[in-house]
Write a protein that holds these residues in place. Structure first.
Motif, PDB file in Angstrom:
ATOM      1  N   ALA A   1       0.853  -1.106  -0.170  1.00 14.33           N
ATOM      2  CA  ALA A   1       0.074  -0.014   0.066  1.00 14.33           C
ATOM      3  C   ALA A   1       0.906   1.235   0.067  1.00 14.33           C
ATOM      4  O   ALA A   1       0.506   2.495  -0.739  1.00 14.33           O
ATOM      5  N   ARG A   2       1.998   1.393   0.814  1.00 11.72           N
ATOM      6  CA  ARG A   2       3.009   2.429   0.869  1.00 11.72           C
ATOM      7  C   ARG A   2       3.637   2.509  -0.397  1.00 11.72           C
ATOM      8  O   ARG A   2       3.758   3.667  -0.912  1.00 11.72           O
ATOM      9  N   GLU A   3       3.710   1.352  -1.390  1.00 15.55           N
ATOM     10  CA  GLU A   3       4.502   1.686  -2.496  1.00 15.55           C
ATOM     11  C   GLU A   3       3.648   2.050  -3.632  1.00 15.55           C
ATOM     12  O   GLU A   3       4.308   2.731  -4.566  1.00 15.55           O
ATOM     13  N   THR A   4       2.498   1.500  -3.517  1.00 15.20           N
ATOM     14  CA  THR A   4       1.548   1.911  -4.611  1.00 15.20           C
ATOM     15  C   THR A   4       0.348   2.999  -4.586  1.00 15.20           C
ATOM     16  O   THR A   4      -0.107   3.434  -5.427  1.00 15.20           O
ATOM     17  N   GLY A   5       0.224   3.333  -3.387  1.00 17.52           N
ATOM     18  CA  GLY A   5      -0.929   4.374  -3.225  1.00 17.52           C
ATOM     19  C   GLY A   5      -2.262   3.931  -3.083  1.00 17.52           C
ATOM     20  O   GLY A   5      -3.072   4.675  -2.949  1.00 17.52           O
ATOM     21  N   VAL A   6      -2.364   2.450  -3.070  1.00 15.38           N
ATOM     22  CA  VAL A   6      -3.743   2.063  -3.098  1.00 15.38           C
ATOM     23  C   VAL A   6      -4.362   1.688  -1.803  1.00 15.38           C
ATOM     24  O   VAL A   6      -3.502   1.496  -0.773  1.00 15.38           O
ATOM     25  N   PRO A   7      -5.321   1.816  -1.557  1.00 13.86           N
ATOM     26  CA  PRO A   7      -6.169   1.717   0.030  1.00 13.86           C
ATOM     27  C   PRO A   7      -6.068   0.127   0.372  1.00 13.86           C
ATOM     28  O   PRO A   7      -5.811  -0.800  -0.656  1.00 13.86           O
ATOM     29  N   ILE A   8      -6.128  -0.183   1.580  1.00 12.45           N
ATOM     30  CA  ILE A   8      -6.334  -1.501   2.144  1.00 12.45           C
ATOM     31  C   ILE A   8      -7.735  -1.609   2.452  1.00 12.45           C
ATOM     32  O   ILE A   8      -8.364  -0.727   3.263  1.00 12.45           O
ATOM     33  N   THR A   9      -8.220  -2.834   2.440  1.00  9.63           N
ATOM     34  CA  THR A   9      -9.516  -3.453   2.971  1.00  9.63           C
ATOM     35  C   THR A   9      -9.321  -4.630   3.613  1.00  9.63           C
ATOM     36  O   THR A   9      -8.546  -5.384   3.239  1.00  9.63           O
ATOM     37  N   THR A  10      -9.974  -4.803   4.818  1.00  6.86           N
ATOM     38  CA  THR A  10      -9.722  -5.951   5.671  1.00  6.86           C
ATOM     39  C   THR A  10     -11.024  -6.661   5.941  1.00  6.86           C
ATOM     40  O   THR A  10     -12.101  -6.480   5.776  1.00  6.86           O
ATOM     41  N   HIS A  11     -10.692  -8.200   6.274  1.00  5.13           N
ATOM     42  CA  HIS A  11     -11.508  -9.058   6.894  1.00  5.13           C
ATOM     43  C   HIS A  11     -11.210  -8.828   8.427  1.00  5.13           C
ATOM     44  O   HIS A  11     -10.101  -9.355   8.649  1.00  5.13           O
ATOM     45  N   SER A  12     -12.206  -8.519   9.270  1.00  2.00           N
ATOM     46  CA  SER A  12     -12.011  -8.641  10.501  1.00  2.00           C
ATOM     47  C   SER A  12     -13.064  -9.089  11.440  1.00  2.00           C
ATOM     48  O   SER A  12     -13.958  -9.511  10.967  1.00  2.00           O
ATOM     49  N   ASP A  13     -12.651  -9.631  12.623  1.00  4.94           N
ATOM     50  CA  ASP A  13     -13.788  -9.984  13.630  1.00  4.94           C
ATOM     51  C   ASP A  13     -14.081  -8.708  14.611  1.00  4.94           C
ATOM     52  O   ASP A  13     -13.289  -8.686  15.502  1.00  4.94           O
ATOM     53  N   PRO A  14     -14.993  -8.044  14.531  1.00  2.00           N
ATOM     54  CA  PRO A  14     -15.387  -7.018  15.368  1.00  2.00           C
ATOM     55  C   PRO A  14     -15.579  -7.423  16.782  1.00  2.00           C
ATOM     56  O   PRO A  14     -15.534  -6.782  17.728  1.00  2.00           O
ATOM     57  N   HIS A  15     -16.202  -8.850  16.924  1.00  2.00           N
ATOM     58  CA  HIS A  15     -16.363  -9.370  18.336  1.00  2.00           C
ATOM     59  C   HIS A  15     -15.354  -9.308  19.116  1.00  2.00           C
ATOM     60  O   HIS A  15     -15.428  -9.404  20.582  1.00  2.00           O
ATOM     61  N   THR A  16     -13.950  -9.678  18.478  1.00  2.00           N
ATOM     62  CA  THR A  16     -12.724  -9.531  19.356  1.00  2.00           C
ATOM     63  C   THR A  16     -12.044  -8.274  19.187  1.00  2.00           C
ATOM     64  O   THR A  16     -10.819  -7.959  19.557  1.00  2.00           O
ATOM     65  N   ARG A  17     -12.583  -7.323  18.812  1.00  2.00           N
ATOM     66  CA  ARG A  17     -12.239  -5.990  18.367  1.00  2.00           C
ATOM     67  C   ARG A  17     -10.951  -5.897  17.488  1.00  2.00           C
ATOM     68  O   ARG A  17      -9.913  -5.124  17.666  1.00  2.00           O
ATOM     69  N   GLY A  18     -11.095  -6.939  16.376  1.00  2.00           N
ATOM     70  CA  GLY A  18      -9.911  -7.050  15.571  1.00  2.00           C
ATOM     71  C   GLY A  18      -9.341  -6.109  14.722  1.00  2.00           C
ATOM     72  O   GLY A  18      -8.353  -6.001  14.561  1.00  2.00           O
ATOM     73  N   GLY A  19      -9.984  -5.147  14.478  1.00  2.00           N
ATOM     74  CA  GLY A  19      -9.858  -3.983  13.644  1.00  2.00           C
ATOM     75  C   GLY A  19      -8.759  -3.174  14.254  1.00  2.00           C
ATOM     76  O   GLY A  19      -8.080  -2.675  13.637  1.00  2.00           O
ATOM     77  N   LEU A  20      -8.829  -2.844  15.497  1.00  2.00           N
ATOM     78  CA  LEU A  20      -7.778  -2.032  16.220  1.00  2.00           C
ATOM     79  C   LEU A  20      -6.465  -2.691  16.191  1.00  2.00           C
ATOM     80  O   LEU A  20      -5.638  -2.053  16.119  1.00  2.00           O
ATOM     81  N   GLU A  21      -6.408  -3.881  16.399  1.00  2.00           N
ATOM     82  CA  GLU A  21      -5.268  -4.744  16.298  1.00  2.00           C
ATOM     83  C   GLU A  21      -4.573  -4.709  14.829  1.00  2.00           C
ATOM     84  O   GLU A  21      -3.310  -4.248  14.742  1.00  2.00           O
ATOM     85  N   GLN A  22      -5.350  -4.673  13.942  1.00  2.00           N
ATOM     86  CA  GLN A  22      -4.972  -4.523  12.377  1.00  2.00           C
ATOM     87  C   GLN A  22      -4.508  -3.165  12.343  1.00  2.00           C
ATOM     88  O   GLN A  22      -3.560  -2.956  11.684  1.00  2.00           O
ATOM     89  N   LEU A  23      -5.384  -2.034  12.784  1.00  2.00           N
ATOM     90  CA  LEU A  23      -4.718  -0.804  12.727  1.00  2.00           C
ATOM     91  C   LEU A  23      -3.335  -0.514  13.455  1.00  2.00           C
ATOM     92  O   LEU A  23      -2.626   0.222  12.994  1.00  2.00           O
ATOM     93  N   GLU A  24      -3.356  -1.014  14.518  1.00  2.00           N
ATOM     94  CA  GLU A  24      -2.158  -0.913  15.340  1.00  2.00           C
ATOM     95  C   GLU A  24      -0.835  -1.384  14.392  1.00  2.00           C
ATOM     96  O   GLU A  24       0.126  -0.735  14.266  1.00  2.00           O
ATOM     97  N   LEU A  25      -1.059  -2.469  13.873  1.00  2.00           N
ATOM     98  CA  LEU A  25       0.221  -3.161  13.095  1.00  2.00           C
ATOM     99  C   LEU A  25       0.300  -2.050  11.672  1.00  2.00           C
ATOM    100  O   LEU A  25       1.372  -1.897  11.478  1.00  2.00           O
ATOM    101  N   PHE A  26      -0.753  -1.754  11.037  1.00  2.00           N
ATOM    102  CA  PHE A  26      -0.493  -0.899  10.141  1.00  2.00           C
ATOM    103  C   PHE A  26      -0.099   0.630  10.473  1.00  2.00           C
ATOM    104  O   PHE A  26       0.881   1.012   9.616  1.00  2.00           O
ATOM    105  N   ALA A  27      -0.310   0.893  11.258  1.00  2.00           N
ATOM    106  CA  ALA A  27       0.186   2.440  12.088  1.00  2.00           C
ATOM    107  C   ALA A  27       1.760   1.930  12.162  1.00  2.00           C
ATOM    108  O   ALA A  27       2.585   3.055  11.776  1.00  2.00           O
ATOM    109  N   ALA A  28       2.308   1.065  12.710  1.00  2.00           N
ATOM    110  CA  ALA A  28       3.546   0.660  13.070  1.00  2.00           C
ATOM    111  C   ALA A  28       4.453   0.598  11.589  1.00  2.00           C
ATOM    112  O   ALA A  28       5.558   0.984  11.676  1.00  2.00           O
TER     113      ALA A  28
END
Length: 335
Positions: free
Chosen positions: A172-199
């Protein structure tokens, strides 16, 4: 700040021309193994009939007022771009395709082995494949991916999925296209994904956290959106056990719009128009699981729930266009 263009099956399109957009669908997902070796399972009525049926359903989608769909069928999810090209030749609809890998942990053995070989040489096979799909195009089709798909499940970021999420971030950084995810909201999985992406240095305003609409936990959803990311209520009509109902999804969106979050919400169905993953009996259990459900049933219900026309336009048109516009290399180098 953006190019104002997105890659589609039929070539580059201005984001100004995308119109109403569904951000998470599957048009044609058929495994090569079944198509070659057990075609009666891949195409119970024959391949031509499957193509015809997909075309007919997409024409219904267009007639219902949808102009663009994002097909997030990727490696591991039995992507079939040549069939998608054949389908799109017969229906006037923009289709944006994805690259990435669908797995909650390790990818296929082929990808795993090739990644091991690449890492031993200082490279990253996953990144190379994802970037090639975006920059060079997919196979000999001439179709370029316009978004990257990655996945975590109830177990969160595992050893296998971490490598794929990191590769998605790099691509995504190299090409400028967005990221879309499959996540489990019941385990608040999106926040874990975002933490990794931010890092990994990803601009979180370019990330869509998928399947967020399965939960009614608005505190979690606002925590995701407060990072700058977008949530996707993308399983309308797919009434899974333990997931929010259509009425609950509508109520959540109306509530969030009332709190000023309309610019960080997108919608879809996660519908599968033709796939060998499922059989007819399973599909029959979900009669509303079709990509016409939002324009014909959900949008009027959102209006009744108090969502304004401006917010509906934001959710269906403006935010998808913003997300899908590939960020220019010049801008990436400045930021």
């Amino acid at each position: 700040m953006t190019t104002g263009a997105v890659a589609t099956v039929r070539g580059q399109r201005s984001t100004a021309d995308l119109g109403r957009t569904l951000m998470h669908e599957h048009v044609f997902a058929v495994s090569a193994a079944l198509a070659n070796d057990r075609p009666e399972l891949a195409f119970p009525d024959g391949r031509a009939a499957a193509i015809d049926a997909a075309v007919a359903r997409l024409r219904q989608v267009k007639d219902a007022g949808i102009d663009t769909i994002v097909d997030v069928t990727v490696f591991g999810h039995d992507r079939d771009i040549p069939s998608l090209v054949e389908i799109n030749e017969r229906v006037d609809l923009n289709i944006v395709v994805a690259t990435g890998f669908y797995t909650e942990d390790l990818p296929s053995k082929t990808f795993e082995i090739r990644q091991g070989l690449a890492r031993a040489r200082g490279g990253n096979f996953y990144v190379d494949v994802f970037v090639a799909d975006i920059v060079d195009g997919i196979g000999s089709t001439g179709v370029h991916a316009g978004i990257i798909k990655c996945v975590t499940g109830p177990d969160g970021v595992t050893r296998g999925s971490k490598g794929l999420l990191r590769a998605s971030a790099i691509a995504a950084r190299e090409t400028g296209v967005p990221i879309t995810t499959h996540s489990d909201p019941h385990t608040r999985g999106g926040l874990e994904q975002l933490e990794l992406f931010a890092a990994e240095g990803v601009d979180l305003t370019r990330v869509i956290i998928g399947h967020s609409g399965d939960t009614t936990d608005t505190d979690y959803l606002k925590a995701v959106m407060d990072t700058g990311a977008t949530i996707a209520s993308d399983r309308f009509g797919y009434d899974l056990p333990g997931a929010a109902s259509t009425e609950e999804r509508v109520a959540v969106i109306a509530d969030l719009c009332g709190q000023g979050y309309a610019d960080r919400i997108v919608v879809s169905h996660d519908a599968m128009l033709h796939t060998d993953w499922l059989d007819a009996d399973y599909v029959a259990q979900h009669p509303n699981w079709t990509p016409t459900f939002i324009p014909t049933e959900v949008v009027p219900t959102l209006r009744e729930a108090g969502v304004s026309e401006a917010d509906l336009n934001q959710i269906l048109v403006t935010t998808p266009a913003r997300l899908l516009a590939a960020v220019t290399k010049e801008h990436r180098e400045r930021t």
